[in-house]
Structures are given as structure tokens and as C-alpha cells.
Design an enzyme around this catalytic site. Structure first.
Site, PDB file in Angstrom:
ATOM      1  CD  GLU A 171      -0.155  20.612   8.320  1.00 42.68           C
ATOM      2  OE1 GLU A 171      -0.744  21.627   8.736  1.00 42.68           O
ATOM      3  OE2 GLU A 171      -0.762  19.609   7.888  1.00 42.68           O
ATOM      4  CD  GLU A 230      -0.725  24.625   5.373  1.00 42.72           C
ATOM      5  OE1 GLU A 230      -1.815  24.267   5.886  1.00 42.72           O
ATOM      6  OE2 GLU A 230       0.052  23.843   4.812  1.00 42.72           O
TER       7      GLU A 230
END
Length: 470
Positions: free
Chosen positions: A172, A361
Site C-alpha cells: 500500500e 487483500e
């Protein structure tokens, strides 16, 4: 609905600092995550002697991984995303020689996975870096950290060249805009120009890791990893549409650099408008041309944005501070549930990059209850995952090239945002509470059998659609 492709990878995703524990065992150094006892959304604080951080033990994956890998294999996993704790390999971050005990742990882990028929997908840096690089260098604000990261990447590429064929650089990476200490090792009050300079260094480091991977491991694939924070306009006003475009560009900019090899024009304008000057060398520009093989991302929610700042300031519910969508329900933590948004995002990223995509995810954090008979009836998790996977299947039918799906937290772990055990994602229940109490015993939830059936049938057991708008 057609079955998912035979080559589609099924599994789950974890992070070292949220599952391993053993925070100083076998020579591991202190990481930035060790100084965040209250999670990503908490403040950095020094270690207090005698006071345990729940992540010090986490779910003790460091010692219990054979049991957990066996459970993942029972579900039929073909892929498991893990991260390497950088400070386990280079305790201070700037050593010349790696910590052999740390390298040996991941050798054992990868061997266990290989015996179970599970392919590793490995993140080089997942919300952590050696604290020594922050204390002694100032984190990613210092260009020297690029070289230390490249040395680390080359070390693990060489060590695991016959065991790992799928790699990710930074987890991320766009989260640095919202959590600078977590992302780039800067104080949370750092200025915008300082944060973007640190981000630039991280983007160069990512590209150098790609270059090294392609050189050392020609058969391997390496991708980036984005927080997929898709933003909708709050209304159909053109100003709201423009604001949504700009907000989406704020996070897609990272993917643009990593997939296209240069800074996009809109960011050049952003820097001019905000009086930001990025110190970039000619070699940086050359390094950035080494682009990723695939795009990976997390997806949990969508939200809205308005051109009216007074409305935006009232946004609540998560670190992204998006305005709630009145057409969507929310989780207990205020994360809005939008399965269709995943299909939209998959198509958006495919249209933008024309590179394979990997959903690494996706999951529902919820409070689970253990029934009198010991069972955990998590039908809400089944509904959430079912509806998101249906939309993944729809995106494949749209022509999107999707490599696989690893649900977040296939086993309960310490949540990143607030370091909670009560925010559970797993198919496997871990007996530990927010105070660190519990036996750490593993128990299969109802969703365990459900996911096993989804994998076995390549998605044909999925049902349309169980979550409805209020």
C-alpha cells in the site's frame, strides 16, 4: 457464472508484523511497527520497559507456522501472501552482512509452504522498516535508504531464488500520504513537500528492486501494491466529478509511476501548484523506467468526495476520511461494503495499465462470537466475501486479466489500524484478545469450510447476491 480459470491463484494474505511475534528473537532488530503499539492510526512512541506491545507475540506465527500452513493447505490454498520483516534480515537496516538466523526462518517457512503445495507471494516491506534507518538516517527522506533497500532486496532475491517466484515491493505504497511514519518513516506532522520527496525515494527504490529482480530472477514476476481507495463523486455536479478524478489520481499516481515508468503530467501540475520541488537525478529517471510486471492492490471499501470542503471535513470512519455513500452499508468499523466497486476498480486498473492484476487483500473485519458448542458462525463474512468474489468473476468475464485472490487475514491477526485482535478477518479463529490474553488455540470458523468449497469448485459454489442496499 463460469468457473474461475484453472491458473487462478487462491489463498490468503498476512504481514510479518501482524502475525509473527518473536519481535526480538534470533537477532531481529526493532522495526517501526514495534514503535506503534496502537497501530497505523495511533502515535509512534518509544518502547516502555516491561510494557508489552500486542504485536510482540501477535499470533505467534513464528513458532506455529507449520500448524497454520497445514490449515491453509486443508482449505486448498495455492498461494499465501506473506511479508519478510526487513529488520529480521538487517536488524539496523544498514549492515553489510545479513542476519543468518532471520534468513533461515524464511527458508523453513518457504519449505513448509512448498511441501503443502502453496506458492509464496512475498512483500519486501509491509508497513515497517528497521527503526535504525529512521533514527540514524531520517527514514525515506534520506536518499541513502534507497541503497540499503536495494541491498536488502538483492539479498533475499538471491537467497530465495529457487523458492519464491512472485514478489511485491512496498505494501500500500500510497498510504504514505495518510500515515507518513508507517509508510516512509517520517513524523506524522511532516510537511507535504517532505513527504513527497520521501515517496520519490521509495518509488526509485521500488524500481531498483524491479530491476534487480529481473536481472537475478528472470523467471520471477514482481509487482507493486496499492491501497485501492476508489472514490465516487457525492453528486452528479461536474465539480464533484472533477474532485473525484483528482482524489483518485492522488493514489493512482503511484501506480502510474510504477507501471509507466515516469511521473504523469497531472502530478507535475500538482507540484507546481503546491510549490513542491522534487529533487530528482538523471539516474532516478532511468531507474523509474524499470516497471512492474503486474499490479496488485487491496480493496476494502469505497467512499465519496465533494467539491464542498465543509462537507469533506465532516467525513468519518476510516483513515481515508471519505464521505459515506448513502446507498451502502458499513462494517462495525465504518468501512463501507461495496462489492460492485471491486468490479469497477478492476476494470479501471485494467483499462489504465493493461497489466495483469492481483487482488492481494480483501476481507471483512468483524467481532466474532464463540458459541456454546465452540463454533463460530460467521455468515456475515461469508456473505461479504461471496459477493466480492462474484464481482471478481464478472470482471474476468469483462476481459480483465486477474492473476488471483488472497483474502486478507485468512487467520485472525493483529489489525494494522488499531492493533486489535477483536477486529477479526480470518477463516481461522485465534484465541487471543485485545489485552493479549488467550491460549492462541486455532479453531476453524464456518467460513473455513465455505472458502474451501469455493476453491475446490473454482468459484461455482458462489451465490448471487446476498448483500443488498438499505
Amino acid at each position: 457464472m463460469k468457473a474461475f480459470p484453472e491458473t487462478f491463484l487462491w489463498g490468503g494474505a498476512t504481514a510479518a508484523n501482524q502475525v509473527e511475534g518473536a519481535w526480538q528473537e534470533d537477532g531481529k532488530g526493532i522495526s517501526t511497527s514495534d514503535l506503534q503499539p496502537h497501530g497505523v492510526m495511533g502515535k509512534m512512541e518509544p518502547r516502555i520497559l516491561g510494557k508489552e506491545n500486542i504485536k510482540d507475540v501477535a499470533i505467534d506465527f513464528y513458532h506455529r507456522y507449520p500448524e497454520d500452513i497445514a490449515l491453509f493447505a486443508e482449505m486448498g490454498f495455492t498461494c499465501l501472501r506473506i511479508s519478510i520483516a526487513w529488520a529480521r534480515i538487517f536488524p539496523q537496516g544498514d549492515e553489510v552482512e545479513p542476519n543468518e538466523a532471520g534468513l533461515a526462518f524464511y527458508d523453513r517457512l518457504f519449505d513448509e509452504m512448498a511441501q503443502a503445495g502453496i506458492k509464496p507471494l512475498v512483500t519486501l516491506s509491509h508497513y515497517e522498516m528497521p527503526y535504525g534507518l529512521v533514527k540514524n538516517y531520517g527514514g525515506w527522506a534520506n536518499r541513502a535508504v534507497i541503497d540499503h533497500f536495494e541491498h536488502y532486496a538483492r539479498t533475499v532475491f538471491t537467497r530465495y531464488q529457487h523458492k519464491v517466484a512472485l514478489w511485491l515491493t512496498f505494501n500500500e505504497i500510497n498510504m504514505s500520504l495518510h500515515a507518513p511514519f508507517t509508510g516512509v518513516g517520517l513524523a506524522e506532522e511532516s510537511g507535504e513537500a517532505e513527504v513527497y520527496q520521501a515517496i520519490h525515494h521509495q518509488l526509485v527504490a521500488s524500481a531498483r528492486a524491479v530491476k534487480a529482480c529481473h536481472s537475478l530472477l528472470p523467471e520471477a514476476k514482481i509487482g507493486n501494491m496499492l491501497l485501492g481507495g476508489l472514490v465516487y463523486p457525492l453528486t452528479c455536479q461536474p465539480q464533484d466529478m472533477l474532485q473525484a478524478m483528482e482524489e483518485n489520481r492522488r493514489w493512482m499516481f503511484f501506480g502510474d509511476v510504477q507501471a509507466r515508468g515516469q511521473y504523469p503530467g497531472y502530478m507535475q501540475r500538482f507540484f507546481r501548484d503546491h510549490n513542491i520541488t522534487i529533487e530528482m537525478t538523471e539516474s532516478d529517471a532511468e531507474d523509474l523506467k524499470h516497471t512492474v510486471d503486474f499490479i496488485s492492490f487491496s480493496y476494502y471499501m469505497t467512499g465519496c468526495v465533494s467539491h464542498d470542503e465543509s462537507i469533506n471535513k465532516n467525513a468519518q470512519g476510516n483513515i481515508l476520511n471519505m464521505i459515506p455513500n448513502p446507498h451502502l452499508k458499513s462494517s462495525e468499523w465504518g468501512w463501507q461494503i461495496d462489492p460492485v466497486g471491486l468490479r469497477v476498480l478492476l476494470n479501471t486498473l485494467w483499462d489504465r495499465y493493461q497489466k495483469p492484476l492481483f487482488i492481494v487483500e480483501n476481507g471483512l473485519g468483524a467481532k466474532d462470537s464463540v458459541e456454546a458448542d465452540g463454533s463460530i458462525q460467521d455468515d456475515y463474512r461469508i456473505a461479504y466475501l461471496n459477493d466480492h468474489l462474484v464481482q471478481v468473476n464478472e470482471a474476468i468475464a469483462d476481459g480483465v486479466d486477474i492473476m488471483g485472490y488472497t483474502s486478507w487475514g485468512p487467520i485472525d491477526l493483529v489489525s494494522a489500524s488499531h492493533s486489535q485482535m477483536s477486529k477479526r478477518y480470518g477463516f481461522i479463529y485465534v484465541d487471543r484478545d485485545d489485552n493479549g490474553e488467550g491460549s492462541l488455540t486455532r479453531t476453524r470458523k464456518k467460513s473455513f469450510g465455505w472458502y474451501a468449497e469455493v476453491i475446490k469448485t473454482r468459484g461455482l459454489s458462489l451465490k448471487k447476491i446476498t448483500i443488498k442496499a438499505p
